[in-house]
Design a protein around this motif. Sequence first.
Motif, PDB file in Angstrom:
ATOM      1  N   ARG A  62       0.811  -1.223   0.000  1.00 49.66           N
ATOM      2  CA  ARG A  62       0.000   0.000   0.000  1.00 49.66           C
ATOM      3  C   ARG A  62       0.845   1.274   0.000  1.00 49.66           C
ATOM      4  N   ASN A  63       2.020   1.225   0.588  1.00 45.57           N
ATOM      5  CA  ASN A  63       2.824   2.447   0.645  1.00 45.57           C
ATOM      6  C   ASN A  63       4.093   2.374  -0.218  1.00 45.57           C
ATOM      7  N   ALA A  64       4.173   1.392  -1.082  1.00 42.46           N
ATOM      8  CA  ALA A  64       5.377   1.203  -1.911  1.00 42.46           C
ATOM      9  C   ALA A  64       5.678   2.428  -2.780  1.00 42.46           C
ATOM     10  N   GLN A  65       4.642   3.048  -3.323  1.00 41.23           N
ATOM     11  CA  GLN A  65       4.872   4.237  -4.153  1.00 41.23           C
ATOM     12  C   GLN A  65       5.419   5.392  -3.318  1.00 41.23           C
ATOM     13  N   GLY A  66       4.901   5.546  -2.117  1.00 41.34           N
ATOM     14  CA  GLY A  66       5.409   6.585  -1.222  1.00 41.34           C
ATOM     15  C   GLY A  66       6.874   6.353  -0.891  1.00 41.34           C
ATOM     16  N   TRP A  67       7.216   5.095  -0.589  1.00 39.18           N
ATOM     17  CA  TRP A  67       8.608   4.775  -0.294  1.00 39.18           C
ATOM     18  C   TRP A  67       9.490   5.003  -1.516  1.00 39.18           C
ATOM     19  N   GLU A  68       9.008   4.646  -2.678  1.00 38.37           N
ATOM     20  CA  GLU A  68       9.797   4.859  -3.896  1.00 38.37           C
ATOM     21  C   GLU A  68      10.079   6.356  -4.083  1.00 38.37           C
ATOM     22  N   TYR A  69       9.050   7.176  -3.872  1.00 41.12           N
ATOM     23  CA  TYR A  69       9.225   8.623  -3.993  1.00 41.12           C
ATOM     24  C   TYR A  69      10.282   9.122  -3.005  1.00 41.12           C
ATOM     25  N   LEU A  70      10.164   8.713  -1.755  1.00 42.40           N
ATOM     26  CA  LEU A  70      11.107   9.176  -0.732  1.00 42.40           C
ATOM     27  C   LEU A  70      12.537   8.702  -1.008  1.00 42.40           C
ATOM     28  N   GLU A  71      12.661   7.486  -1.479  1.00 43.04           N
ATOM     29  CA  GLU A  71      13.988   6.939  -1.749  1.00 43.04           C
ATOM     30  C   GLU A  71      14.636   7.587  -2.969  1.00 43.04           C
ATOM     31  N   ASN A  73      13.867  10.800  -3.954  1.00 46.00           N
ATOM     32  CA  ASN A  73      13.718  12.250  -3.817  1.00 46.00           C
ATOM     33  C   ASN A  73      14.849  12.919  -3.036  1.00 46.00           C
ATOM     34  N   LYS A  74      15.799  12.154  -2.566  1.00 45.83           N
ATOM     35  CA  LYS A  74      16.839  12.689  -1.691  1.00 45.83           C
ATOM     36  C   LYS A  74      17.597  13.863  -2.325  1.00 45.83           C
ATOM     37  N   GLU A  75      18.026  13.716  -3.569  1.00 44.80           N
ATOM     38  CA  GLU A  75      18.794  14.784  -4.222  1.00 44.80           C
ATOM     39  C   GLU A  75      17.970  16.060  -4.352  1.00 44.80           C
ATOM     40  N   LYS A  76      16.698  15.922  -4.660  1.00 48.30           N
ATOM     41  CA  LYS A  76      15.833  17.100  -4.773  1.00 48.30           C
ATOM     42  C   LYS A  76      15.664  17.759  -3.405  1.00 48.30           C
ATOM     43  N   ALA A  77      15.480  16.954  -2.377  1.00 47.46           N
ATOM     44  CA  ALA A  77      15.326  17.498  -1.022  1.00 47.46           C
ATOM     45  C   ALA A  77      16.591  18.237  -0.586  1.00 47.46           C
ATOM     46  N   LEU A  78      17.757  17.684  -0.911  1.00 52.46           N
ATOM     47  CA  LEU A  78      19.016  18.343  -0.562  1.00 52.46           C
ATOM     48  C   LEU A  78      19.185  19.639  -1.361  1.00 52.46           C
ATOM     49  N   ALA A  79      18.770  19.625  -2.612  1.00 50.48           N
ATOM     50  CA  ALA A  79      18.814  20.855  -3.420  1.00 50.48           C
ATOM     51  C   ALA A  79      17.882  21.906  -2.833  1.00 50.48           C
ATOM     52  N   ASP A  80      16.738  21.472  -2.303  1.00 48.15           N
ATOM     53  CA  ASP A  80      15.779  22.409  -1.698  1.00 48.15           C
ATOM     54  C   ASP A  80      16.374  23.109  -0.472  1.00 48.15           C
ATOM     55  N   ILE A  81      17.047  22.363   0.395  1.00 48.97           N
ATOM     56  CA  ILE A  81      17.621  23.013   1.583  1.00 48.97           C
ATOM     57  C   ILE A  81      18.779  23.917   1.168  1.00 48.97           C
ATOM     58  N   LYS A  82      19.527  23.515   0.172  1.00 50.92           N
ATOM     59  CA  LYS A  82      20.623  24.355  -0.304  1.00 50.92           C
ATOM     60  C   LYS A  82      20.068  25.682  -0.826  1.00 50.92           C
ATOM     61  N   LYS A  83      18.942  25.627  -1.533  1.00 48.86           N
ATOM     62  CA  LYS A  83      18.299  26.855  -2.037  1.00 48.86           C
ATOM     63  C   LYS A  83      17.849  27.757  -0.895  1.00 48.86           C
ATOM     64  N   LYS A  84      17.493  27.177   0.233  1.00 48.55           N
ATOM     65  CA  LYS A  84      17.086  27.972   1.400  1.00 48.55           C
ATOM     66  C   LYS A  84      18.294  28.575   2.111  1.00 48.55           C
ATOM     67  N   LEU A  85      19.428  27.893   2.070  1.00 50.63           N
ATOM     68  CA  LEU A  85      20.628  28.353   2.778  1.00 50.63           C
ATOM     69  C   LEU A  85      21.411  29.415   1.997  1.00 50.63           C
ATOM     70  N   ILE A  86      21.407  29.313   0.690  1.00 49.71           N
ATOM     71  CA  ILE A  86      22.204  30.230  -0.128  1.00 49.71           C
ATOM     72  C   ILE A  86      21.883  31.694   0.161  1.00 49.71           C
ATOM     73  N   PRO A  87      20.609  32.104   0.201  1.00 49.85           N
ATOM     74  CA  PRO A  87      20.337  33.526   0.491  1.00 49.85           C
ATOM     75  C   PRO A  87      20.821  33.970   1.872  1.00 49.85           C
ATOM     76  N   ILE A  88      20.857  33.065   2.812  1.00 48.19           N
ATOM     77  CA  ILE A  88      21.339  33.404   4.162  1.00 48.19           C
ATOM     78  C   ILE A  88      22.821  33.767   4.099  1.00 48.19           C
ATOM     79  N   TYR A  89      23.596  32.944   3.424  1.00 46.17           N
ATOM     80  CA  TYR A  89      25.029  33.222   3.302  1.00 46.17           C
ATOM     81  C   TYR A  89      25.273  34.443   2.433  1.00 46.17           C
ATOM     82  N   LYS A  90      24.468  34.592   1.404  1.00 41.73           N
ATOM     83  CA  LYS A  90      24.618  35.736   0.507  1.00 41.73           C
ATOM     84  C   LYS A  90      24.350  37.050   1.244  1.00 41.73           C
ATOM     85  N   ALA A  91      23.403  37.030   2.154  1.00 42.72           N
ATOM     86  CA  ALA A  91      23.062  38.237   2.908  1.00 42.72           C
ATOM     87  C   ALA A  91      24.114  38.579   3.965  1.00 42.72           C
TER      88      ALA A  91
END
Length: 173
Positions: A62-71, A73-91
Motif C-alpha cells: 500500500r505504501n510502496a509508491q510513497g517509499w519509492e518517492y522518498l527513496e 527524492n533525496k537529491e531534490k530534497a538536498l537541493a531544496d535546503i541548499k536553495k534555502k541556505l544560499i540567500p542566508i550566506y549571501k546576505a
Amino acid sequence: MHHLKKFIVCFLLIPMVFTAQESDYVKDIADYLDNNASMKQYEYAYDALLKMMAGTYPKNDRNAQGWEYLETNKEKALADIKKKLIPIYKANFTHGEIKQMSAFYSSETGLQLINDRSKMTAAHKEELNAFYNSTTGQKIISKQEILTKEIGMASDSWSRDLYETSLSLLQNE
C-alpha cells in the motif's frame, strides 16, 4: 547613430555580466556548503528520517509508491535546503569571503576539522586559529548568532516539510 549603437551594446551586455557574476557567487556558496560538510549533515538527516519512518511505516504494497518517492527524492530534497541556505550566506558574506571560507574548508586543516577534530596537529590548530583571527574568520564569529537563528529557521522549515511529506505519503497509502 554610432553613440546609440554603443549605448545599446552596453545596455545589453551589462546585465549579462552581472548575471554571470551573480551565478558564480551562488555557485561558490553552494560549493562552500558542500566543502564545510553542511550538506552531509542534511543528507544524514534525510537518511535518519527515512530510517525512523521505516520503523513506523514499514514498506508494504500500500505504501510502496510513497517509499519509492522518498527513496528517489533525496537529491531534490538536498537541493531544496541548499536553495534555502544560499540567500542566508549571501546576505551575510561577500563573494570574496565565501571564497576564503570555501578555500579554508578545502584545505588539509579544514578537512581534518570536518573529519576528526581530535586528530588535528599543532600545525592544523595554528592554521585554524589564523583563519579565525583573519577578517573573514572574525566576521564568521560576529555573525554566529544570526547565522544560527536563520539557518535554524530554514532547517526547521525543511525538516518539517520533509516529515509532513513523508507522513502523508506513507500514512495514507
